[in-house]
Design an enzyme around this catalytic site. Structure first.
Site, PDB file in Angstrom:
ATOM      1  N   GLY A 110      72.248  47.754  21.236  1.00  0.00           N
ATOM      2  CA  GLY A 110      72.970  46.499  21.167  1.00  0.00           C
ATOM      3  C   GLY A 110      72.260  45.328  21.814  1.00  0.00           C
ATOM      4  N   SER A 111      71.641  45.554  22.973  1.00  0.00           N
ATOM      5  CA  SER A 111      70.980  44.445  23.670  1.00  0.00           C
ATOM      6  C   SER A 111      69.817  43.898  22.856  1.00  0.00           C
ATOM      7  CB  SER A 111      70.488  44.900  25.050  1.00  0.00           C
ATOM      8  OG  SER A 111      71.587  45.125  25.911  1.00  0.00           O
TER       9      SER A 111
ATOM     10  N   ASN B 176      84.110  43.896  25.881  1.00  0.00           N
ATOM     11  CA  ASN B 176      83.788  45.201  26.450  1.00  0.00           C
ATOM     12  C   ASN B 176      84.557  45.503  27.728  1.00  0.00           C
ATOM     13  OD1 ASN B 176      81.913  42.983  27.140  1.00  0.00           O
ATOM     14  ND2 ASN B 176      81.131  44.413  28.666  1.00  0.00           N
TER      15      ASN B 176
ATOM     16  N   GLN C 184      81.327  47.025  20.953  1.00  0.00           N
ATOM     17  CA  GLN C 184      82.550  47.742  21.339  1.00  0.00           C
ATOM     18  C   GLN C 184      83.489  47.990  20.162  1.00  0.00           C
ATOM     19  OE1 GLN C 184      83.336  49.185  24.191  1.00  0.00           O
ATOM     20  NE2 GLN C 184      81.470  48.508  25.199  1.00  0.00           N
TER      21      GLN C 184
ATOM     22  N   SER D 169      75.711  49.550  18.431  1.00  0.00           N
ATOM     23  CA  SER D 169      74.922  50.513  19.200  1.00  0.00           C
ATOM     24  C   SER D 169      75.492  51.913  19.036  1.00  0.00           C
ATOM     25  CB  SER D 169      74.918  50.126  20.675  1.00  0.00           C
ATOM     26  OG  SER D 169      74.095  50.973  21.430  1.00  0.00           O
ATOM     27  N   GLY D 170      74.606  52.911  18.919  1.00  0.00           N
ATOM     28  CA  GLY D 170      75.028  54.271  18.635  1.00  0.00           C
ATOM     29  C   GLY D 170      75.807  54.950  19.738  1.00  0.00           C
ATOM     30  N   HIS D 171      75.449  54.686  20.999  1.00  0.00           N
ATOM     31  CA  HIS D 171      76.040  55.479  22.077  1.00  0.00           C
ATOM     32  C   HIS D 171      77.458  55.067  22.432  1.00  0.00           C
ATOM     33  CE1 HIS D 171      75.666  52.853  25.792  1.00  0.00           C
ATOM     34  NE2 HIS D 171      74.975  52.155  24.923  1.00  0.00           N
TER      35      HIS D 171
ATOM     36  N   THR E  10      57.072  52.715  14.731  1.00  0.00           N
ATOM     37  CA  THR E  10      57.467  53.949  14.049  1.00  0.00           C
ATOM     38  C   THR E  10      58.955  54.210  14.262  1.00  0.00           C
ATOM     39  OG1 THR E  10      55.264  54.877  14.377  1.00  0.00           O
ATOM     40  CG2 THR E  10      57.043  56.427  13.879  1.00  0.00           C
TER      41      THR E  10
ATOM     42  N   CYS F  40      76.601  47.264  32.568  1.00  0.00           N
ATOM     43  CA  CYS F  40      75.345  46.539  32.748  1.00  0.00           C
ATOM     44  C   CYS F  40      75.353  45.664  33.997  1.00  0.00           C
ATOM     45  CB  CYS F  40      75.064  45.675  31.523  1.00  0.00           C
ATOM     46  SG  CYS F  40      74.909  46.654  30.014  1.00  0.00           S
TER      47      CYS F  40
END
Length: 397
Positions: free
Chosen positions: A74-75, A154, A182, A202-204, A240, A328
């Protein structure tokens, strides 16, 4: 030390990677490890796999696959959207609009752009954290090139009127970016319906792996490359590709969309149950964020006369993981900029607690959390000179 319980209520900070996501990723570490840019079949097969994940994510947003660009999270997506758009549209103007409650990935990027000669308007929000649409319209100028307002906050979980903001941006020919880190995977998102030009995720945050995310960039948006080097991501983001991460992200997105409706109903019920018990049983507390326009899993309270850091440490000792705000900024001693922006005084903002649920938490576990929270808040208040003065003045019953 062995704990009798472990209750994880910090899912806005990160989520547990789902077993099916891990299973999907594993072959791409040591079996199907080829470089997607290779001309031979062993590597090219991974290029096809990346394309399939792009299609999955695009469907979740009602977007087109070629509008999805993979990033490290995300960042990075936020930085890319703001910096590259500012550079690309600088000839049209150098004015950007955002809100005071954005994630620091947006706010710090705006500070950087101000040093590069751009002007940023930071919109105030109401007491629930919602941007006022009339103030947004009033802030737009002939040289405004970009509006960036997060989909959902968030810290306090408030969901913004994204469709209305998108309509205002489109009517004024201004690019619209939203940080949906979020919101994505928690609530339905349609980029066309909301007139979104760029979107970060973002995935996490949705039971996927860390270190992978994406930026949606609508076709026709003039945006520069963010990482220079190879021709990956249609020459816009060199390097990559993180094939295991991309597969994990795509699998997590498919899972999140498939389970979203059922998950939201369950989490809202538990969220409201938790809010109700806290409000009924712990005096001098305040629910932060909008009561209705709120992410299904978000609970954020401020408790008067206590320090949030002490509260977190004592909860941790009881096997409960929560936070006082954004992960963060967890090293900062300053109160949350979000809570200050919605009008809380410093002393109350310091006593904040964010609990974000997941699909596994039970009502019985939340009962234990509230019982523990009552005990800890009471103990901390007994040690507080502010609370002692409050009692002396007849404030407590």
């Amino acid at each position: 030390m062995k704990m009798d319980r472990f209750i994880y209520l910090d899912n806005a900070a990160t989520t547990k990677t789902a077993p099916e996501v891990v299973e999907a990723m594993l072959p791409f570490f040591s079996g199907q490890f080829g470089n997607p840019s290779s001309v031979y079949g062993f590597g090219a097969a991974n290029k096809d796999m990346i394309s399939r994940q792009r299609e999955t994510i695009a469907r979740a947003l009602k977007a087109k696959p070629f509008e999805i660009y993979f990033t490290a999270g995300g960042s990075e997506s936020d930085n890319w959207a703001l910096k590259a758009a500012a550079e690309a549209y600088a000839a049209k103007g150098r004015h950007i609009i955002t809100s005071r409650i954005e994630h620091h990935a947006i706010l710090h990027t705006c500070e950087y752009l101000e040093k590069q000669g751009f002007e940023v308007t930071y919109l105030d929000v109401d007491e629930n954290g919602i941007v006022r649409l009339d103030e947004l319209e009033a802030a737009i100028r002939p040289d405004t090139i970009l509006i960036s307002v997060m989909y959902a906050n968030n810290e306090i979980g408030t969901i913004q009127p994204i469709r209305e903001i998108g309509e205002i941006a489109k009517a004024n020919d201004v690019l619209f970016h939203t940080d949906a880190v979020q919101a994505f995977g928690q609530i339905p998102i349609d980029v066309d319906e909301c007139h979104v030009d760029m979107l970060s995720a973002s995935g996490h945050k949705l039971n996927g792996p860390k270190g992978i995310g994406f930026l949606y960039i609508r076709k026709g948006v003039k945006i520069r490359s963010f990482v220079h080097g190879g021709a990956q991501e249609r020459k816009r983001r060199a390097g990559t590709e993180n094939v295991p991460g991309i597969v994990g992200l795509g699998t997590a997105v498919e899972r999140a969309i498939r389970t979203m409706e059922e998950r939201a109903v369950r989490e809202k019920k538990l969220r409201d149950y938790l809010i109700g018990r806290i409000e009924k049983e712990i005096p001098y507390c305040r629910l932060n964020g909008d009561r209705e326009k709120r992410l299904p899993n978000n609970v954020n309270f401020s408790f008067r006369f206590i320090e949030g850091e002490s509260l977190l440490i004592m909860l941790d000792g009881k096997g409960i993981c929560a936070s006082s705000g954004s992960a963060c900024t967890s090293g900062s001693l300053d109160p949350s900029h979000v809570l200050l922006a919605i009008g809380l005084p410093h002393e109350i903002a310091h006593g904040s607690l964010r609990m974000t649920l997941n699909e596994e938490v039970s009502e019985e576990e939340l009962d234990y959390v509230v019982d523990t929270l009552k005990e800890i808040v009471s103990r901390l208040r007994q040690m507080s000179p502010l609370y002692e003065d409050f009692v002396k003045r007849g404030g407590a019953k």
